[in-house]
Design a protein around this motif. Structure first.
Motif, PDB file in Angstrom:
ATOM      1  N   SER A 247      -8.138   3.559   9.205  1.00 19.04           N
ATOM      2  CA  SER A 247      -6.904   4.356   9.009  1.00 19.04           C
ATOM      3  C   SER A 247      -6.893   5.556   9.956  1.00 19.04           C
ATOM      4  O   SER A 247      -7.078   5.368  11.141  1.00 19.04           O
ATOM      5  CB  SER A 247      -6.663   4.701   7.534  1.00 19.04           C
ATOM      6  OG  SER A 247      -7.820   5.198   6.933  1.00 19.04           O
ATOM      7  N   ALA A 248      -6.714   6.781   9.475  1.00 22.68           N
ATOM      8  CA  ALA A 248      -6.539   7.882  10.430  1.00 22.68           C
ATOM      9  C   ALA A 248      -7.787   8.133  11.285  1.00 22.68           C
ATOM     10  O   ALA A 248      -7.684   8.661  12.389  1.00 22.68           O
ATOM     11  CB  ALA A 248      -6.101   9.150   9.716  1.00 22.68           C
TER      12      ALA A 248
ATOM     13  N   LYS B 102       6.095  -1.964   7.977  1.00 14.59           N
ATOM     14  CA  LYS B 102       6.013  -0.526   7.693  1.00 14.59           C
ATOM     15  C   LYS B 102       7.341  -0.086   7.071  1.00 14.59           C
ATOM     16  O   LYS B 102       8.390  -0.232   7.699  1.00 14.59           O
ATOM     17  CB  LYS B 102       5.738   0.208   9.009  1.00 14.59           C
ATOM     18  CG  LYS B 102       5.405   1.656   8.818  1.00 14.59           C
ATOM     19  CD  LYS B 102       4.898   2.286  10.116  1.00 14.59           C
ATOM     20  CE  LYS B 102       4.663   3.774   9.883  1.00 14.59           C
ATOM     21  NZ  LYS B 102       4.040   4.447  10.987  1.00 14.59           N
TER      22      LYS B 102
ATOM     23  N   LEU C 188      -9.741   7.467   6.070  1.00 13.47           N
ATOM     24  CA  LEU C 188      -9.100   8.789   6.097  1.00 13.47           C
ATOM     25  C   LEU C 188      -7.591   8.622   5.961  1.00 13.47           C
ATOM     26  O   LEU C 188      -6.925   8.122   6.871  1.00 13.47           O
ATOM     27  CB  LEU C 188      -9.439   9.528   7.403  1.00 13.47           C
ATOM     28  CG  LEU C 188      -8.788  10.911   7.588  1.00 13.47           C
ATOM     29  CD1 LEU C 188      -9.174  11.875   6.465  1.00 13.47           C
ATOM     30  CD2 LEU C 188      -9.168  11.512   8.938  1.00 13.47           C
ATOM     31  N   GLY C 189      -7.053   9.006   4.815  1.00 13.30           N
ATOM     32  CA  GLY C 189      -5.616   8.923   4.576  1.00 13.30           C
ATOM     33  C   GLY C 189      -4.947  10.262   4.826  1.00 13.30           C
ATOM     34  O   GLY C 189      -5.538  11.165   5.442  1.00 13.30           O
ATOM     35  N   GLY C 190      -3.708  10.386   4.342  1.00  9.91           N
ATOM     36  CA  GLY C 190      -3.004  11.647   4.470  1.00  9.91           C
ATOM     37  C   GLY C 190      -3.424  12.626   3.382  1.00  9.91           C
ATOM     38  O   GLY C 190      -3.504  13.833   3.605  1.00  9.91           O
ATOM     39  N   ALA C 191      -3.690  12.111   2.180  1.00 14.82           N
ATOM     40  CA  ALA C 191      -3.988  13.001   1.060  1.00 14.82           C
ATOM     41  C   ALA C 191      -5.400  12.870   0.506  1.00 14.82           C
ATOM     42  O   ALA C 191      -5.869  13.758  -0.197  1.00 14.82           O
ATOM     43  CB  ALA C 191      -2.974  12.777  -0.066  1.00 14.82           C
TER      44      ALA C 191
ATOM     45  N   HIS D 111       3.233   7.037   3.872  1.00 14.06           N
ATOM     46  CA  HIS D 111       4.212   5.953   3.961  1.00 14.06           C
ATOM     47  C   HIS D 111       3.690   4.718   3.236  1.00 14.06           C
ATOM     48  O   HIS D 111       2.524   4.677   2.829  1.00 14.06           O
ATOM     49  CB  HIS D 111       4.536   5.623   5.425  1.00 14.06           C
ATOM     50  CG  HIS D 111       3.415   4.953   6.145  1.00 14.06           C
ATOM     51  ND1 HIS D 111       2.331   5.635   6.642  1.00 14.06           N
ATOM     52  CD2 HIS D 111       3.196   3.659   6.409  1.00 14.06           C
ATOM     53  CE1 HIS D 111       1.501   4.785   7.195  1.00 14.06           C
ATOM     54  NE2 HIS D 111       1.998   3.574   7.066  1.00 14.06           N
TER      55      HIS D 111
ATOM     56  N   LYS E 163       5.217  14.802  15.414  1.00 15.30           N
ATOM     57  CA  LYS E 163       4.350  15.144  14.268  1.00 15.30           C
ATOM     58  C   LYS E 163       2.933  14.645  14.534  1.00 15.30           C
ATOM     59  O   LYS E 163       1.945  15.353  14.315  1.00 15.30           O
ATOM     60  CB  LYS E 163       4.933  14.526  12.986  1.00 15.30           C
ATOM     61  CG  LYS E 163       3.943  14.061  11.935  1.00 15.30           C
ATOM     62  CD  LYS E 163       3.998  14.875  10.654  1.00 15.30           C
ATOM     63  CE  LYS E 163       3.032  14.369   9.600  1.00 15.30           C
ATOM     64  NZ  LYS E 163       1.712  14.895   9.604  1.00 15.30           N
ATOM     65  N   TYR E 164       2.804  13.386  15.030  1.00 10.32           N
ATOM     66  CA  TYR E 164       1.475  12.840  15.322  1.00 10.32           C
ATOM     67  C   TYR E 164       0.837  13.566  16.505  1.00 10.32           C
ATOM     68  O   TYR E 164      -0.305  14.003  16.436  1.00 10.32           O
ATOM     69  CB  TYR E 164       1.564  11.344  15.659  1.00 10.32           C
ATOM     70  CG  TYR E 164       1.942  10.431  14.504  1.00 10.32           C
ATOM     71  CD1 TYR E 164       1.784  10.823  13.176  1.00 10.32           C
ATOM     72  CD2 TYR E 164       2.438   9.151  14.753  1.00 10.32           C
ATOM     73  CE1 TYR E 164       2.121   9.973  12.136  1.00 10.32           C
ATOM     74  CE2 TYR E 164       2.772   8.293  13.708  1.00 10.32           C
ATOM     75  CZ  TYR E 164       2.613   8.712  12.401  1.00 10.32           C
ATOM     76  OH  TYR E 164       2.943   7.862  11.391  1.00 10.32           O
TER      77      TYR E 164
ATOM     78  N   THR F  91      -1.657   5.384  -3.921  1.00 13.99           N
ATOM     79  CA  THR F  91      -2.907   6.140  -3.755  1.00 13.99           C
ATOM     80  C   THR F  91      -2.675   7.651  -3.939  1.00 13.99           C
ATOM     81  O   THR F  91      -1.937   8.044  -4.846  1.00 13.99           O
ATOM     82  CB  THR F  91      -3.570   5.783  -2.404  1.00 13.99           C
ATOM     83  OG1 THR F  91      -2.575   5.892  -1.365  1.00 13.99           O
ATOM     84  CG2 THR F  91      -4.108   4.368  -2.419  1.00 13.99           C
ATOM     85  N   ALA F  92      -3.295   8.455  -3.072  1.00 15.42           N
ATOM     86  CA  ALA F  92      -3.437   9.883  -3.370  1.00 15.42           C
ATOM     87  C   ALA F  92      -2.124  10.660  -3.528  1.00 15.42           C
ATOM     88  O   ALA F  92      -2.078  11.635  -4.291  1.00 15.42           O
ATOM     89  CB  ALA F  92      -4.302  10.527  -2.297  1.00 15.42           C
ATOM     90  N   GLY F  93      -1.064  10.264  -2.820  1.00 17.14           N
ATOM     91  CA  GLY F  93       0.207  10.983  -2.966  1.00 17.14           C
ATOM     92  C   GLY F  93       0.684  10.905  -4.412  1.00 17.14           C
ATOM     93  O   GLY F  93       1.132  11.905  -5.000  1.00 17.14           O
TER      94      GLY F  93
ATOM     95  N   LYS G 276      -6.003  13.947   5.886  1.00 19.00           N
ATOM     96  CA  LYS G 276      -5.801  14.909   6.971  1.00 19.00           C
ATOM     97  C   LYS G 276      -4.575  15.806   6.793  1.00 19.00           C
ATOM     98  O   LYS G 276      -4.579  16.942   7.254  1.00 19.00           O
ATOM     99  CB  LYS G 276      -5.869  14.255   8.333  1.00 19.00           C
ATOM    100  CG  LYS G 276      -4.679  13.475   8.762  1.00 19.00           C
ATOM    101  CD  LYS G 276      -4.949  12.925  10.144  1.00 19.00           C
ATOM    102  CE  LYS G 276      -3.740  12.269  10.727  1.00 19.00           C
ATOM    103  NZ  LYS G 276      -2.576  13.166  10.858  1.00 19.00           N
TER     104      LYS G 276
ATOM    105  N   GLU H 120     -10.079   2.676  -4.648  1.00 19.59           N
ATOM    106  CA  GLU H 120      -9.649   2.719  -3.240  1.00 19.59           C
ATOM    107  C   GLU H 120     -10.868   2.582  -2.318  1.00 19.59           C
ATOM    108  O   GLU H 120     -10.847   1.825  -1.346  1.00 19.59           O
ATOM    109  CB  GLU H 120      -8.916   4.036  -2.981  1.00 19.59           C
ATOM    110  CG  GLU H 120      -8.078   4.050  -1.729  1.00 19.59           C
ATOM    111  CD  GLU H 120      -7.330   5.372  -1.567  1.00 19.59           C
ATOM    112  OE1 GLU H 120      -7.411   6.247  -2.455  1.00 19.59           O
ATOM    113  OE2 GLU H 120      -6.663   5.524  -0.525  1.00 19.59           O
TER     114      GLU H 120
ATOM    115  N   ASP I  85       0.872  -1.176   0.000  1.00 18.54           N
ATOM    116  CA  ASP I  85       0.000   0.000   0.000  1.00 18.54           C
ATOM    117  C   ASP I  85       0.913   1.231   0.000  1.00 18.54           C
ATOM    118  O   ASP I  85       1.438   1.621   1.052  1.00 18.54           O
ATOM    119  CB  ASP I  85      -0.875  -0.053   1.264  1.00 18.54           C
ATOM    120  CG  ASP I  85      -1.669   1.224   1.486  1.00 18.54           C
ATOM    121  OD1 ASP I  85      -1.494   2.187   0.716  1.00 18.54           O
ATOM    122  OD2 ASP I  85      -2.472   1.260   2.444  1.00 18.54           O
TER     123      ASP I  85
END
Ligand SMILES: Nc1nc2c(ncn2[C@@H]2O[C@H](COP(=O)(O)OP(=O)(O)OP(=O)(O)O)[C@@H](O)[C@H]2O)c(=O)[nH]1
Ligand SMILES: [Ca+2]
Length: 479
Positions: free
Chosen positions: A328-329, A51, A179-182, A25, A376-377, A97-99, A223, A140, A20
């Motif tokens: 996810s997030a 990871k 909910l992903g990063g992008a 990441h 960061k988190y 995915t979105a990145g 997010k 997705e 993924d």
């Protein structure tokens, strides 16, 4: 040689690998299943997650070769998990995915170079490499929905109902919120038919049943990108002359410096870099949940809707229906805030007050309480919690009542909730359109059934004999 009847044969296990490649990441998943049961539902499960260290593959646009190299460690791990003699027959897929969607929009040739670099690494592994590609937002959403319903057993018909086809339950499916990063996805089977927009409509036939599914993926509303959208919108609304900005979505006492060029670096920010008299942004938290929510609200445009109902930005959304699994997030953030429970969902007002209280806590206190959590988190849980509430309540329209139908879940059994399992099930044709024929009874069940029938027969005969040849001692009047 003696015949060894009923001795169970060693299980023939098959494996599959999916990477993924997310915006923040990459995760590598190893799945396993018994070969003879591969068309059953719920038998494929995750046996390993690795990871990948460092950035998501789209983060290597300056040094594309590194995107490939970054995967080597987890590929090695997969070689340890899958028995060596099966390496050659084990498929490997990579889905980005979105990145990578954003990078493709920004610079197609760099995105292609990143994909070539990861292909090179995967080709050189001993596994059966099946391709690396950027999956669409629709895919997705769809594969996330398939994964959770497969794992929850929602595609399964109870065995005994097979004998009574007219009684088969039309057991509901669960919606999927990712909910992903992008980007972020919402997918569910609506009550309302037909689905008003073609691009949000999917049709599946799985295990002999039809599903009309609604899905939408909001690019730039993961997010990390949503935070950028919010900051760009805050900057536009502010009159700062030196780049200092009070930010209600960070804890009081928290400071963050960002380069303006980084903020405007991607296609999510529509107006591009504006002529600003400063090159850096100095964010200063003041932990005000209500204001934070107001600033986030501005990134959802609800001024137009060309359909009977919309979420935001003019995107069709039918009335919400049924239960939802949020992962996810959605899960990372709610879990950190202790707002996930196995059974009863935490009510919306309690979630709101928890986020509000957390945001108001001074940064030094939060940092001291959670020294092991990545800064960061930790620094972004206030923003993320507030964003999740805005997205679900204002964006999708989850009311206090509907909120109760959301379950925040990280894993289902041993498998992570996410799109990868559904992707592999589809590409390996492990989900049949029609119900597989029911297998004959196993030996043990057959013997059990025979014994049961014999006992019933003996009981009936005994009862019959007693009725017609009542022994004297049981005849009326003698007692
Ligand atoms: N707190 C916490 N946050 C995490 C963790 N893993 C990822 N995140 C963050 O949560 C967000 C979403 O993570 P993912 O679901 O992995 O997103 P992604 O797959 O990289 O992004 P997309 O390509 O948009 O799907 C990102 O902002 C990550 O930085 C974790 O273990 N804990
Ligand atoms: Ca993701």
């Amino acid at each position: 040689m003696a015949v060894s009847q009923n001795k169970p044969l060693p299980k023939n296990i098959k494996y599959g690998i999916v990477l993924d490649a997310g915006s923040s990441h990459t995760n590598l998943y190893v799945y396993a299943w018994p070969a003879e049961k591969e068309n059953d539902t719920g038998v494929v499960h995750q046996v390993e997650v690795c990871k990948v260290e460092g950035l998501g593959i789209s983060g290597y646009s300056q040094d594309t070769e590194k995107a490939g190299l970054s995967l080597q460690q987890c590929m090695k791990r997969a070689q340890e998990v899958v028995p060596e003699q099966q390496h050659g027959e084990t498929p490997v897929y990579l889905g980005a995915t979105a990145g990578m969607r954003l990078l493709s929009l920004q610079n197609r040739s760099i995105a292609d170079r990143v994909l070539s670099a990861v292909e090179k690494t995967l080709h050189s592994s001993p596994f059966n490499f099946q391709g690396a590609r950027v999956i669409s937002g629709q895919e997705e959403g769809a594969y996330g929905w398939i994964t959770i319903n497969y794992l929850l057993g929602n595609f399964r018909q109870p065995g005994w109902l097979n004998f009574l086809p007219h009684l088969r339950s039309s057991r509901g499916t669960s919606g999927a919120l990712d909910l992903g990063g992008a980007s972020t996805q919402i997918t569910f089977v609506p009550d309302q038919e037909p689905i008003e927009s073609q691009e949000n409509s999917l049709h599946f036939r799985l295990y002999g049943k039809n599903y009309n599914v609604y899905t939408h993926s909001f690019l730039c509303y993961g997010k990390d990108q949503a935070l950028r959208l919010k900051l760009a919108s805050d900057l536009q609304a502010s009159s700062t002359r030196n780049g200092s900005l009070l930010d209600p979505c960070f804890h009081p006492g928290y400071l963050r410096i960002m380069n303006i060029s980084d903020l405007y670096m991607n296609p999510c920010i529509a107006n591009g870099e504006q002529q600003l008299p400063f090159t850096q942004l100095h964010l200063q938290g003041n932990g005000d949940y209500q204001r934070c929510r107001m600033t986030i609200q501005k990134i959802f445009n609800t001024s137009h809707c060309p359909y009977s109902s919309c979420s935001f930005n003019g995107i069709f959304l039918p009335p919400l229906q049924g239960e939802f699994g949020a992962f996810s997030a959605f899960y990372f953030v709610m879990n950190f805030l202790n707002l996930t429970t196995e059974k009863n969902p935490v009510p919306l007002d309690k979630v709101t007050s928890t986020v509000e209280r957390f945001c108001s806590r001074p940064w030094h206190e939060v940092k001291a309480e959670f020294p092991k959590i990545k800064e960061k988190y930790l620094s972004e849980y206030c923003f993320s919690g507030t964003y999740i509430l805005s997205l679900l309540e204002n964006g999708y329209g989850f009311t206090t009542e509907k909120w109760q139908s959301i379950q925040f879940l990280g894993k289902i059994g041993s498998s992570d909730a996410g799109w990868t399992l559904g992707y592999m099930l589809n590409l390996t044709n492990m989900i049949p359109a029609e119900k597989p024929p029911t297998r004959p009874l196993s030996h043990a069940s057959y013997v059990g059934l025979m014994v049961f029938c014999s006992l019933v027969l003996v009981a009936v005969l005994l009862l019959g004999w007693l009725t017609f040849h009542k022994p004297k001692c049981l005849q009326k009047g003698l007692i």
